[in-house]
Design a protein around this motif. Structure first.
Motif, PDB file in Angstrom:
ATOM      1  N   THR A 140      26.182 -23.446  35.270  1.00 36.70           N
ATOM      2  CA  THR A 140      25.387 -24.878  34.861  1.00 36.70           C
ATOM      3  C   THR A 140      23.493 -24.747  34.750  1.00 36.70           C
ATOM      4  N   SER A 141      23.269 -24.527  35.657  1.00 40.81           N
ATOM      5  CA  SER A 141      21.440 -24.122  36.226  1.00 40.81           C
ATOM      6  C   SER A 141      21.312 -23.450  35.293  1.00 40.81           C
ATOM      7  N   ILE A 142      22.234 -21.930  35.068  1.00 35.44           N
ATOM      8  CA  ILE A 142      21.309 -20.455  34.515  1.00 35.44           C
ATOM      9  C   ILE A 142      21.356 -21.488  32.557  1.00 35.44           C
ATOM     10  N   LYS A 143      21.787 -22.223  32.427  1.00 36.37           N
ATOM     11  CA  LYS A 143      21.913 -22.420  31.194  1.00 36.37           C
ATOM     12  C   LYS A 143      20.165 -23.837  31.145  1.00 36.37           C
ATOM     13  N   GLU A 144      20.352 -24.714  32.154  1.00 30.63           N
ATOM     14  CA  GLU A 144      19.406 -25.710  32.517  1.00 30.63           C
ATOM     15  C   GLU A 144      17.925 -25.555  31.996  1.00 30.63           C
ATOM     16  N   ILE A 153      19.405 -32.694  24.505  1.00 36.74           N
ATOM     17  CA  ILE A 153      19.508 -30.673  24.061  1.00 36.74           C
ATOM     18  C   ILE A 153      20.237 -30.280  24.387  1.00 36.74           C
ATOM     19  N   LEU A 154      20.927 -29.892  25.984  1.00 37.36           N
ATOM     20  CA  LEU A 154      21.175 -29.161  26.146  1.00 37.36           C
ATOM     21  C   LEU A 154      22.955 -29.761  25.819  1.00 37.36           C
ATOM     22  N   GLN A 155      23.383 -30.582  25.889  1.00 31.76           N
ATOM     23  CA  GLN A 155      24.415 -31.049  25.461  1.00 31.76           C
ATOM     24  C   GLN A 155      25.043 -30.881  23.801  1.00 31.76           C
ATOM     25  N   ALA A 156      23.442 -31.050  23.265  1.00 30.03           N
ATOM     26  CA  ALA A 156      23.663 -30.987  21.846  1.00 30.03           C
ATOM     27  C   ALA A 156      23.940 -29.059  21.198  1.00 30.03           C
ATOM     28  N   PHE A 157      23.270 -28.313  22.144  1.00 30.08           N
ATOM     29  CA  PHE A 157      23.956 -27.162  22.368  1.00 30.08           C
ATOM     30  C   PHE A 157      24.605 -26.667  22.404  1.00 30.08           C
ATOM     31  N   ASN A 158      25.405 -26.828  23.162  1.00 28.83           N
ATOM     32  CA  ASN A 158      26.630 -25.834  23.798  1.00 28.83           C
ATOM     33  C   ASN A 158      27.469 -26.842  22.508  1.00 28.83           C
ATOM     34  N   GLY A 159      27.411 -28.153  22.226  1.00 23.78           N
ATOM     35  CA  GLY A 159      28.577 -28.452  21.179  1.00 23.78           C
ATOM     36  C   GLY A 159      28.094 -27.646  20.780  1.00 23.78           C
ATOM     37  N   PHE A 160      26.596 -27.729  19.845  1.00 23.66           N
ATOM     38  CA  PHE A 160      27.298 -26.267  18.601  1.00 23.66           C
ATOM     39  C   PHE A 160      27.054 -25.185  19.345  1.00 23.66           C
ATOM     40  N   LEU A 161      27.227 -24.909  19.859  1.00 21.46           N
ATOM     41  CA  LEU A 161      27.836 -23.747  19.684  1.00 21.46           C
ATOM     42  C   LEU A 161      29.024 -23.460  19.837  1.00 21.46           C
ATOM     43  N   MET A 211      16.098 -19.166  16.598  1.00 20.62           N
ATOM     44  CA  MET A 211      15.391 -17.938  18.064  1.00 20.62           C
ATOM     45  C   MET A 211      15.502 -19.000  19.124  1.00 20.62           C
ATOM     46  N   ILE A 212      15.517 -20.521  18.445  1.00 24.28           N
ATOM     47  CA  ILE A 212      15.602 -21.310  19.971  1.00 24.28           C
ATOM     48  C   ILE A 212      17.649 -20.881  20.657  1.00 24.28           C
ATOM     49  N   ALA A 213      18.522 -21.321  19.506  1.00 19.43           N
ATOM     50  CA  ALA A 213      19.433 -20.736  19.941  1.00 19.43           C
ATOM     51  C   ALA A 213      19.851 -19.204  20.260  1.00 19.43           C
ATOM     52  N   SER A 258      20.068 -14.884  26.677  1.00 18.86           N
ATOM     53  CA  SER A 258      19.454 -15.111  27.803  1.00 18.86           C
ATOM     54  C   SER A 258      20.902 -15.186  28.883  1.00 18.86           C
ATOM     55  N   VAL A 259      21.199 -16.872  28.503  1.00  9.37           N
ATOM     56  CA  VAL A 259      21.788 -16.977  29.868  1.00  9.37           C
ATOM     57  C   VAL A 259      23.271 -16.192  29.906  1.00  9.37           C
ATOM     58  N   GLY A 260      23.628 -15.853  28.976  1.00  7.03           N
ATOM     59  CA  GLY A 260      25.011 -15.580  29.420  1.00  7.03           C
ATOM     60  C   GLY A 260      24.911 -13.919  29.513  1.00  7.03           C
ATOM     61  N   ALA A 261      23.700 -13.228  29.427  1.00  8.32           N
ATOM     62  CA  ALA A 261      23.414 -11.801  30.179  1.00  8.32           C
ATOM     63  C   ALA A 261      22.553 -11.940  31.159  1.00  8.32           C
ATOM     64  N   ALA A 262      22.372 -13.301  32.280  1.00  8.70           N
ATOM     65  CA  ALA A 262      21.831 -13.011  33.247  1.00  8.70           C
ATOM     66  C   ALA A 262      22.802 -14.269  34.858  1.00  8.70           C
ATOM     67  N   TYR A 263      24.045 -14.674  33.592  1.00 11.07           N
ATOM     68  CA  TYR A 263      25.290 -15.187  34.364  1.00 11.07           C
ATOM     69  C   TYR A 263      26.346 -13.944  34.982  1.00 11.07           C
ATOM     70  N   THR A 264      25.971 -13.371  34.048  1.00 12.90           N
ATOM     71  CA  THR A 264      26.952 -12.235  33.970  1.00 12.90           C
ATOM     72  C   THR A 264      26.790 -10.797  34.956  1.00 12.90           C
ATOM     73  N   CYS A 265      25.251 -10.886  35.343  1.00 13.62           N
ATOM     74  CA  CYS A 265      25.100  -9.948  36.124  1.00 13.62           C
ATOM     75  C   CYS A 265      25.137 -10.549  37.556  1.00 13.62           C
ATOM     76  N   LEU A 266      24.657 -11.598  37.599  1.00 16.00           N
ATOM     77  CA  LEU A 266      25.018 -12.615  38.814  1.00 16.00           C
ATOM     78  C   LEU A 266      26.473 -12.299  39.126  1.00 16.00           C
ATOM     79  N   VAL A 267      27.200 -12.414  38.591  1.00 16.31           N
ATOM     80  CA  VAL A 267      28.151 -12.873  39.141  1.00 16.31           C
ATOM     81  C   VAL A 267      28.724 -11.402  39.048  1.00 16.31           C
ATOM     82  N   MET A 268      28.625 -10.124  38.385  1.00 16.97           N
ATOM     83  CA  MET A 268      28.510  -8.423  38.983  1.00 16.97           C
ATOM     84  C   MET A 268      28.053  -8.375  40.572  1.00 16.97           C
ATOM     85  N   LEU A 269      27.170  -8.741  39.984  1.00 14.61           N
ATOM     86  CA  LEU A 269      26.530  -8.153  42.071  1.00 14.61           C
ATOM     87  C   LEU A 269      27.283  -8.749  42.918  1.00 14.61           C
TER      88      LEU A 269
END
Length: 499
Positions: free
Chosen positions: A177-181, A206-214, A300-302, A308-319
């Motif tokens: 959630t923090s990464i998404k924000e 906006i955050l809720q709308a983008f996540n719902g849209f995806l 480009m926003i979406a 980007s947020v998915g990649a950052a989360y994956t890297c921190l989880v793998m660490l």
């Protein structure tokens, strides 16, 4: 009597429709016979094919892998419903597909979830329009412009690091959630030139709308494979889409109307190319329509936000899951930044080869984009010797499977091992064995943006924080949606490091 006649009519109609459908399927099978007779092919149930495997998303990757094993080939054909698809994990064939000037159009069925009038920009545009639009916005992602954005990348990374620091010592926490924000805030600013205050009501909506849209787009993917994509167009989806389209319109107007007083933003606006400025420039030159400006900005926003947020989360989880690797990454970062980090600069990124190896391995095993596809535009395209593809043939490249084939990556292909990306091991492999952001002229236009923002986030985070988790790498279940997602998102514990 009339009821009996009605039943008879219904039965006759059903028989006629079945016969017609059978004839159409037979014609399609004949049309693709040159392909299916020369490539190993998995047919399945008439009219259904292998589509039931697509519904079982939790086991989809396993089914795809098993399919290649069954065909005993790296390139084959699979029928889904009444359509055949070429699937390939052969690096040489992939090179041909992604570099051929005749294969610039995206595979129609793989991208149906983009057909909503909001995110159908350069990701799915036909080749001719794609070339024009990409040329118009490419200065935003040019090297000089990207390096000019470093202050904002650093500010975003520090913001995320501070948010994660506040979770330190509280046991396993939701860090996604923090990464998404923070990711949304960066996307809105670098794409639209607008700062939306984090934590504000507008930011939350906006955050809720983008996540719902995806999430809705993910449902569309599954339903479209069954020919039922229309079922995902729910009233809630339409309201969310309407809100986001109106949001982008309002941000465009806000960008045009705002009186820039901040020196930092003024520097960004006057001396750098924000994407919205480039899009509006294209509008003035009549290269873009007003709709193009909205769609390319939204796209480009979406895209920057989701990948980007998915990649950052994956890297921190793998660490967190690989403490010995995390320690090595930390020691390398500390050797470059022995004291507190004030700012990460472009030249600093060149001094961290093991960090690069780690990121490549993390995203090899959990690639943000799981499938890409191309489509032929004529009846004469030769995929490989003797295999001529007819017009509108769809070729799918399952990136997740490509990145885990033992023929390419060895018997331990599923093991997490950054040494896969040592210079000597890279040299041994075909360059199209790894394609995180696709390859060729129609690769991901924002790959440098994504690579740099990810590295800056990790440098700030790992230099100041230590991550751990009780979740095991072996227990991860990945699900392909719009981008790669986790069935159960691993929670992460955070500990502040002493400088």
């Amino acid at each position: 009597m009339s009821a009996l006649i009605g039943i008879e009519t219904l039965i006759i109609t059903a028989i006629i429709l079945l016969l017609y459908a059978s004839w159409r399927l037979q014609q399609k099978q004949k049309y693709y016979r040159n392909v299916t007779s020369k490539l190993p092919t998995i047919g399945g149930i008439p009219f259904i094919g292998q589509v039931y495997h697509v519904i079982d998303v939790e086991n989809l990757f396993h089914k795809v892998s098993a399919g290649f094993d069954t065909m005993k080939t790296l390139t084959g054909c699979v029928w889904l419903a009444t359509t055949p698809y070429i699937l390939t994990v052969d690096p040489e064939v992939i090179k041909h597909v992604t570099t051929s000037p005749e294969l610039l159009n995206k595979a129609r069925d793989l991208y149906t979830h983009f057909d909503d009038g909001a995110i159908s920009g350069i990701i799915v545009s036909p080749a001719k329009k794609w070339k024009t639009n990409r040329k118009a916005i490419s200065p935003f992602l040019a090297h000089n412009n990207i390096t000019g954005l470093f202050p904002y990348f650093n500010e975003n990374a520090k913001n995320l690091m501070n948010k994660l620091t506040r979770l330190a010592g509280q046991g396993e926490q939701d860090i996604f959630t923090s990464i998404k924000e923070c990711g949304l805030q960066l996307s809105l600013f670098t794409i639209m030139g607008i700062k939306v205050e984090e934590g504000s009501e507008k930011h939350k909506v906006i955050l809720q709308a983008f996540n719902g849209f995806l999430d809705h787009m993910a449902k569309t993917i599954v339903l479209s494979s069954l020919g039922l994509g229309f079922l995902s167009r729910t009233p809630h989806y339409k309201r969310t889409l309407k809100y986001l389209r109106e949001l982008v319109r309002s941000l465009i107007k806000e960008n045009l109307a705002q009186n820039v007083e901040s020196e930092a933003i003024n520097n960004f606006e006057e001396n750098k190319h924000s994407l919205i400025n480039l899009a509006l420039k294209a509008l003035r030159k009549e290269v873009f329509t007003e709709t193009d400006v909205e769609i390319e900005s939204f796209t480009m926003i979406a895209a920057s936000y989701e990948t980007s947020v998915g990649a950052a989360y994956t890297c921190l989880v793998m660490l967190a899951m690989h403490p010995e690797i995390q320690e090595r990454v930390f020691q390398e970062i500390r050797s470059v930044f022995p004291d507190e980090i004030t700012s990460v600069e472009y030249d600093d990124l060149k001094k961290l080869p093991y960090l690069d190896m780690f990121i490549s391995e993390a995203l090899r095993l959990v690639p943000p984009i799981t499938y890409i596809g191309r489509q032929t535009v004529n009846d004469t395209h030769e995929l490989c010797p003797g295999v001529i593809l007819p017009k509108n043939t769809q070729i799918i490249i399952p990136i997740y499977e490509l990145h885990r084939r033992k023929e390419i990556w060895g018997p331990d292909a599923n093991r997490f091992n950054p040494e896969n990306f040592s210079p000597e091991n890279i040299e041994k492999r075909h360059p199209y064995s790894y394609m995180l952001f696709s390859k060729g002229p129609r690769n991901c236009i924002g790959f440098r943006y994504a690579e740099i923002t990810l590295r800056i986030i990790l440098i700030h985070a790992v230099r100041n924080l230590k991550f751990s988790t009780t979740s095991k790498y072996e227990d991860i279940v990945l699900i392909p949606k719009v981008t790669m997602t986790y069935k159960n998102e691993p929670q992460v514990s955070i500990e502040a490091r002493a400088n």
